[in-house]
Design an enzyme around this catalytic site. Sequence first.
Site, PDB file in Angstrom:
ATOM      1  N   GLU A  40       0.842  -0.992   0.049  1.00 52.72           N
ATOM      2  CA  GLU A  40       0.099   0.068   0.049  1.00 52.72           C
ATOM      3  C   GLU A  40       1.004   1.290  -0.008  1.00 52.72           C
ATOM      4  O   GLU A  40       2.091   1.271   0.617  1.00 52.72           O
ATOM      5  CB  GLU A  40      -0.905  -0.091   1.293  1.00 52.72           C
ATOM      6  CG  GLU A  40      -1.804   1.048   1.555  1.00 52.72           C
ATOM      7  CD  GLU A  40      -2.431   1.196   2.806  1.00 52.72           C
ATOM      8  OE1 GLU A  40      -3.402   1.634   2.951  1.00 52.72           O
ATOM      9  OE2 GLU A  40      -1.938   0.433   3.739  1.00 52.72           O
ATOM     10  N   LYS A 115      -9.859   0.839  -1.624  1.00 50.57           N
ATOM     11  CA  LYS A 115      -9.907   0.232  -0.203  1.00 50.57           C
ATOM     12  C   LYS A 115     -11.450   0.506   0.166  1.00 50.57           C
ATOM     13  O   LYS A 115     -11.631   1.852   0.318  1.00 50.57           O
ATOM     14  CB  LYS A 115      -8.783   0.734   0.567  1.00 50.57           C
ATOM     15  CG  LYS A 115      -8.624   0.421   1.979  1.00 50.57           C
ATOM     16  CD  LYS A 115      -7.526   1.153   2.677  1.00 50.57           C
ATOM     17  CE  LYS A 115      -7.161   0.833   4.110  1.00 50.57           C
ATOM     18  NZ  LYS A 115      -6.282   1.517   4.852  1.00 50.57           N
ATOM     19  N   CYS A 151      -4.679  -3.448   3.399  1.00 45.42           N
ATOM     20  CA  CYS A 151      -4.348  -3.108   4.844  1.00 45.42           C
ATOM     21  C   CYS A 151      -5.271  -3.421   5.951  1.00 45.42           C
ATOM     22  O   CYS A 151      -5.809  -4.557   6.355  1.00 45.42           O
ATOM     23  CB  CYS A 151      -3.723  -1.544   4.877  1.00 45.42           C
ATOM     24  SG  CYS A 151      -2.832  -1.316   6.320  1.00 45.42           S
TER      25      CYS A 151
END
Length: 267
Positions: A40, A115, A151
């Site tokens: 990321e 995300k 993440c």
Amino acid sequence: MRIGIVQLTSGGDIVDNLALARDQIREAASRGATLIVLPEAASHAFGAGRLDSQAQELDGLYATGLRELARELGVTVVAGMFRPADTVEREGRAFHRVYNTALVTGPDVHLGYDKIHTFDAFDYRESDTVKPGSELVTFEVDGVTVGVATCYDIRFPVQFQDLARRGAQVIVVPTSWMDGPEKLYQWRTLTAARALDSTSWIVAAGQARPGGQEQAGQSSGPTGIGHSCVVGPTGRREAEAGYEPEIIVMDLDMDEVTKARKTLPVL
């Protein structure tokens, strides 16, 4: 399938980060990896300036640079970047938000996963500067379906189960994890848990820890803790990096997924 994980430390300049990524991708490809996963924020590190200042679309310098390299090498690359999103007003201030995007690019694919779960935890508010996405993403490499998460998504098991139900046998997780008390323990636990929840291979590529081993365990923002890893569909950790920059290359056996889903039919 042979995968490569590139654990690196990106900085605040997108051109320099592209050059670093290209060098590391070439190295992983030279070792036979056909799916190569970067962290990321590979295009622009958290804590290195405003994210919107270097946010680009998928036809921008960073994404097209990686696309050209991936096509040249005949590999598929996943790498974290940021795209322009919207402007919101909060407490009298205007925030130019971005999407936290995992670029997926290769000979037959060029797309992004935005995300879904923004990191609003541990006194950090990613949603102030990042607009959440809403769509799951899968793609194909060597006949294998691969899902994408980023993440903080690792804390939400339903996303991983839904990706598996869409056919994903491998789930890649570009990450820039926060260091601090119990954070490494949580990372190891969560990656193993998501592998078990989805009976899938988890391939997680993290930012190396800024400051390396000497800074390990000290509280930080979401700038990296290292410990990129490969976890098998029964939760066993098959490979793990340390705190420093590193490349992992490993073969994944899809028969392991088939066996796990037969003996542990949680889906």
